[in-house]
Design a protein around this motif. Structure first.
Motif, PDB file in Angstrom:
ATOM      1  N   ARG A 172      35.385  23.768  51.756  1.00 14.94           N
ATOM      2  CA  ARG A 172      35.732  23.506  53.160  1.00 14.94           C
ATOM      3  C   ARG A 172      37.107  24.087  53.416  1.00 14.94           C
ATOM      4  NH1 ARG A 172      40.004  21.649  51.895  1.00 14.94           N
ATOM      5  NH2 ARG A 172      40.332  21.255  54.096  1.00 14.94           N
ATOM      6  N   GLY A 173      37.517  24.042  54.703  1.00 14.38           N
ATOM      7  CA  GLY A 173      38.747  24.723  55.098  1.00 14.38           C
ATOM      8  C   GLY A 173      38.347  26.079  55.674  1.00 14.38           C
ATOM      9  N   GLY A 202      47.268  23.430  59.898  1.00  7.31           N
ATOM     10  CA  GLY A 202      46.484  24.663  59.942  1.00  7.31           C
ATOM     11  C   GLY A 202      45.674  24.716  61.224  1.00  7.31           C
ATOM     12  N   CYS A 256      45.234  16.841  57.000  1.00  8.28           N
ATOM     13  CA  CYS A 256      44.058  17.460  56.384  1.00  8.28           C
ATOM     14  C   CYS A 256      44.465  18.179  55.092  1.00  8.28           C
ATOM     15  CB  CYS A 256      43.366  18.406  57.364  1.00  8.28           C
ATOM     16  SG  CYS A 256      41.685  18.861  56.851  1.00  8.28           S
ATOM     17  N   THR A 271      45.165  22.086  53.812  1.00  6.60           N
ATOM     18  CA  THR A 271      45.286  23.487  54.221  1.00  6.60           C
ATOM     19  C   THR A 271      45.790  24.316  53.045  1.00  6.60           C
ATOM     20  OG1 THR A 271      47.570  23.171  54.886  1.00  6.60           O
ATOM     21  CG2 THR A 271      45.904  22.769  56.582  1.00  6.60           C
ATOM     22  N   THR A 297      41.634  27.852  51.146  1.00  5.47           N
ATOM     23  CA  THR A 297      41.923  29.279  51.366  1.00  5.47           C
ATOM     24  C   THR A 297      41.646  30.049  50.062  1.00  5.47           C
ATOM     25  OG1 THR A 297      44.207  29.046  50.606  1.00  5.47           O
ATOM     26  CG2 THR A 297      43.822  28.665  52.952  1.00  5.47           C
ATOM     27  N   ASP A 351      41.452  25.795  62.781  1.00  4.82           N
ATOM     28  CA  ASP A 351      40.083  26.300  62.592  1.00  4.82           C
ATOM     29  C   ASP A 351      39.740  27.365  63.614  1.00  4.82           C
ATOM     30  OD1 ASP A 351      40.090  23.486  61.299  1.00  4.82           O
ATOM     31  OD2 ASP A 351      38.365  24.577  60.481  1.00  4.82           O
TER      32      ASP A 351
HETATM   33  O1  MRU Z   1      36.445  19.829  57.817  1.00  5.68           O
HETATM   34  P1  MRU Z   1      37.394  20.681  57.027  1.00  5.68           P
HETATM   35  O2  MRU Z   1      37.954  19.990  55.823  1.00  5.68           O
HETATM   36  O3  MRU Z   1      36.804  22.035  56.712  1.00  5.68           O
HETATM   37  O4  MRU Z   1      38.605  20.920  58.026  1.00  5.68           O
HETATM   38  C1  MRU Z   1      39.699  21.696  57.590  1.00  5.68           C
HETATM   39  C2  MRU Z   1      40.803  21.776  58.577  1.00  5.68           C
HETATM   40  O5  MRU Z   1      40.734  21.262  59.665  1.00  5.68           O
HETATM   41  C3  MRU Z   1      41.980  22.636  58.196  1.00  5.68           C
HETATM   42  O6  MRU Z   1      43.146  22.152  58.786  1.00  5.68           O
HETATM   43  C4  MRU Z   1      41.724  24.068  58.691  1.00  5.68           C
HETATM   44  O7  MRU Z   1      40.445  24.504  58.324  1.00  5.68           O
HETATM   45  C5  MRU Z   1      42.738  25.018  58.165  1.00  5.68           C
HETATM   46  S1  MRU Z   1      42.570  25.244  56.415  1.00  5.68           S
HETATM   47  C6  MRU Z   1      43.693  26.418  55.947  1.00  5.68           C
END
Ligand code: MRU
Length: 356
Positions: A59-60, A244, A166, A168, A173, A246
């Motif tokens: 995820r991320g 971060g 969250c 990040t 990444t 999305d």
């Molecule tokens: O539901 P997720 O865990 O995928 O959500 C992730 C986030 O909201 C992060 O802040 C975002 O993807 C940036 S990750 C570098």
């Protein structure tokens, strides 16, 4: 673009990886099991990867784009030695299934568009070209994060406290992270005195992933309940909220993990600053504003129990949107690898998009 900073020892400040492409499979660190189990799941088909993205094994926003790019390589290998026209036709439904795995993070569609673009241009070398592109998507993300770390840390005054939400980091990444990359760089440069991380209910990305990831680097971080954020910010312990994204739309609105908008409002109320850190792959110039972003809703069961044990009375309904939109007006800085923007974000983003 520089991708290293002389003051940062990346072997110390970046010790975790979410994904690794090995021979005939994509190995994904199962983020549902962290921090107590470090299990890798081997994905051998593109549909295994689509399922892993949907299930939050990986995820991320950037990480799901990277995983999807590798999934296309897996699908290509399954096709074998067919002409490029056949490959285009047979891979299109695969690309679409991957794209449908999660709706909000634009990095997923962006990575798949890059893979589709390569296939459109390729000849008989299409297999090799897809492999090269997946590698490039991954390595460019790592370089972008290192550069953003440097750019973002330059905005922070020595002795600052920061709050993040969250996860990040490297888990979200290709490595180093976006907001967490800025925090890593700020700590390495001895500018950041205190790091706080929210739990990030209901999936607990902050509690299960972020503080664990920082612990691997030896970075001291303090966990807070999401509901403690206003208290923390109102009592002078935080100078920057660093998050971060999305999806960043053309006007500078930012979709990010649910709860980000609340943090932005509280930060503005107390006169603190909000920094959004995301690679250019998160910028969606084709979408005008946050009102046009599809917000993912996940299983309400995430709110109705914990660890498989129901905690809420039977028959109670729950609503579980997992992202929200922070209006551009609440943001002080957007950091991408192309540079740092301050308001007005619409003209700044347009100029960066045009400069390429
Ligand atoms: O539901 P997720 O865990 O995928 O959500 C992730 C986030 O909201 C992060 O802040 C975002 O993807 C940036 S990750 C570098």
């Amino acid at each position: 673009m520089h991708d290293t900073h002389p003051m940062i020892d990346y072997s110390r400040y970046d010790r975790v990886r979410a994904a690794a492409f090995v021979d005939d499979r994509l190995e994904l660190l199962d983020q549902r099991k962290l921090p107590f189990e470090q299990n890798f799941i081997a994905c051998r088909t593109a549909d295994d990867v689509a399922q892993a993205i949907f299930d939050l094994v990986v995820r991320g926003a950037p990480a799901i784009g990277i995983a999807a790019a590798w999934a296309v390589v897996l699908a290509a290998r399954e096709l074998g030695d067919v002409p490029v026209d056949t490959a285009r036709e047979r891979l299109e439904p695969v690309l679409q299934r991957l794209n449908a795995a999660r709706p909000t993070a634009v990095n997923l569609a962006w990575a798949l568009a890059r893979m589709r673009g390569v296939l459109a241009q390729a000849g008989s070398d299409w297999q090799e070209r897809l492999l090269t592109e997946a590698k490039a998507i991954e390595s460019e993300d790592l370089a972008a994060n290192r550069h953003m770390g440097e750019l973002g840390a330059a905005l922070i005054e020595p002795g600052s406290g920061v709050l993040t939400h969250c996860n990040t980091g490297s888990l979200a990444t290709a490595g180093f992270g976006t907001a967490l990359g800025v925090i890593r760089a700020g700590v390495a440069q001895e500018k950041i005195a205190r790091v706080f991380a929210t739990e990030t209910r209901p999936w607990l990305q902050g509690a299960r992933l972020t503080v664990w990831e920082l612990q691997q680097d030896g970075i001291d971080a303090t966990l807070i309940a999401d509901a403690a954020a206003a208290h923390l910010m109102g009592t002078g312990q935080v100078h920057w909220v660093i998050v971060g994204a999305d999806r960043i739309t053309a006007n500078g609105d930012v979709a990010n993990k649910i709860g980000t908008c609340q943090l932005a409002i509280v930060a503005r109320h107390f006169g603190l600053k909000l920094m959004v850190v995301a690679p250019w792959s998160t910028v969606d110039m084709a979408t005008a504003s946050g009102a046009d972003i599809q917000i993912e809703e996940r299983d309400p069961a995430e709110l109705l129990g914990y660890g498989g044990q129901r905690t809420v009375a039977e028959g109670v309904r729950a609503f579980n949107p997992v992202f929200d939109v922070t209006p551009a007006a609440l943001i002080d800085a957007i950091v991408t690898e192309r540079g740092v923007l301050h308001a007005p974000f619409d003209t700044g983003l347009r100029a960066m998009a045009d400069a390429g």
